[in-house]
Scaffold this active site. Structure first.
Site, PDB file in Angstrom:
ATOM      1  N   HIS A  99      28.755  24.093  20.432  1.00 15.03           N
ATOM      2  CA  HIS A  99      28.000  23.489  19.098  1.00 15.03           C
ATOM      3  C   HIS A  99      28.862  23.720  17.977  1.00 15.03           C
ATOM      4  O   HIS A  99      29.672  24.882  17.862  1.00 15.03           O
ATOM      5  CB  HIS A  99      26.627  24.263  19.003  1.00 15.03           C
ATOM      6  N   HIS A 101      28.891  25.025  13.887  1.00 11.26           N
ATOM      7  CA  HIS A 101      27.972  25.639  12.710  1.00 11.26           C
ATOM      8  C   HIS A 101      28.356  24.860  11.581  1.00 11.26           C
ATOM      9  O   HIS A 101      29.574  24.935  11.206  1.00 11.26           O
ATOM     10  CB  HIS A 101      28.202  26.983  12.660  1.00 11.26           C
TER      11      HIS A 101
HETATM   12  P1  AMP Z   1      27.376  31.051  18.726  1.00 13.07           P
HETATM   13  O1  AMP Z   1      27.885  32.869  18.580  1.00 13.07           O
HETATM   14  O2  AMP Z   1      28.470  29.995  18.111  1.00 13.07           O
HETATM   15  O3  AMP Z   1      27.325  30.874  20.228  1.00 13.07           O
HETATM   16  O4  AMP Z   1      26.331  31.102  18.216  1.00 13.07           O
HETATM   17  C1  AMP Z   1      24.918  31.081  18.808  1.00 13.07           C
HETATM   18  C2  AMP Z   1      23.977  30.554  17.438  1.00 13.07           C
HETATM   19  O5  AMP Z   1      22.583  30.263  17.910  1.00 13.07           O
HETATM   20  C3  AMP Z   1      23.604  31.887  16.744  1.00 13.07           C
HETATM   21  O6  AMP Z   1      23.978  31.809  15.055  1.00 13.07           O
HETATM   22  C4  AMP Z   1      22.036  32.318  16.875  1.00 13.07           C
HETATM   23  O7  AMP Z   1      21.423  32.670  15.702  1.00 13.07           O
HETATM   24  C5  AMP Z   1      21.705  30.750  17.118  1.00 13.07           C
HETATM   25  N1  AMP Z   1      20.423  30.646  18.043  1.00 13.07           N
HETATM   26  C6  AMP Z   1      20.020  31.308  19.208  1.00 13.07           C
HETATM   27  N2  AMP Z   1      19.095  30.939  19.659  1.00 13.07           N
HETATM   28  C7  AMP Z   1      18.504  29.877  18.979  1.00 13.07           C
HETATM   29  C8  AMP Z   1      17.325  29.147  18.934  1.00 13.07           C
HETATM   30  N3  AMP Z   1      16.342  29.144  19.924  1.00 13.07           N
HETATM   31  N4  AMP Z   1      17.346  28.098  17.986  1.00 13.07           N
HETATM   32  C9  AMP Z   1      18.068  28.197  17.123  1.00 13.07           C
HETATM   33  N5  AMP Z   1      19.182  28.609  17.016  1.00 13.07           N
HETATM   34  C10 AMP Z   1      19.264  29.875  17.850  1.00 13.07           C
END
Ligand code: AMP
Ligand code: ZN
Length: 141
Positions: A99, A101
């Protein structure tokens, strides 16, 4: 990918604040935002890393990012955005569904540029850069 929360969000099995939908890509607000408007742009298909996404998905992902950035900036009155991927666990990836950001930034918000994400900096001379560039080139062939 049964337990993956982003697969479940894409399948509407878990709620999200969805802000964008296309054939291959969705986007929704990060539930634990770094800033107002922090958005995640997510391929519908499960791939752990960017390089595992089919080319058409990678194109759709970047197209979504490009469309979303001005809309997000306008919505939260941001001055700028940082855009990035934690691509692998050593880079801080916590959710193993690739994903992007999009993090809105504001003058004087106390944040740092994307250069702040790396660890110890190497001390490389021109020959080192030449060798690394050559190695990357070899791996592209
Ligand atoms: P990463 O470290 O790039 O894998 O970041 C994962 C991101 O997903 C983090 O910023 C979390 O706050 C976000 N996240 C986790 N669960 C959810 C959810 N159910 N809905 C929206 N964002 C989420
Ligand atoms: Zn997934």
């Amino acid at each position: 990918m049964g337990e993956c929360i982003f697969c479940q969000i894409a399948a509407d099995e878990l709620p999200s604040h969805r802000v964008y939908e296309a054939e291959d890509v969705i986007a929704f607000l990060d539930v634990n935002p770094l800033a107002n408007g922090h958005t995640l742009v997510v391929p519908r298909e499960h791939h752990e890393r960017l390089q595992e996404c089919p080319e058409s998905t990678a194109i759709a992902l970047w197209s979504a990012v490009t469309e979303l950035v001005p809309a997000i900036e306008a919505a939260v009155d941001a001055d700028a955005t940082n855009i990035g991927i934690n691509n692998g666990s050593a880079a801080g990836q916590e959710i193993s569904h690739s994903h992007v950001h999009i993090v809105p930034r504001f003058e004087g918000d106390g944040g740092r540029p994307i250069h702040a994400v790396a660890g110890r900096r190497p001390d490389l001379d021109d020959d080192d850069l030449e060798a690394i560039g050559e190695a990357i080139n070899q791996h592209l062939k």
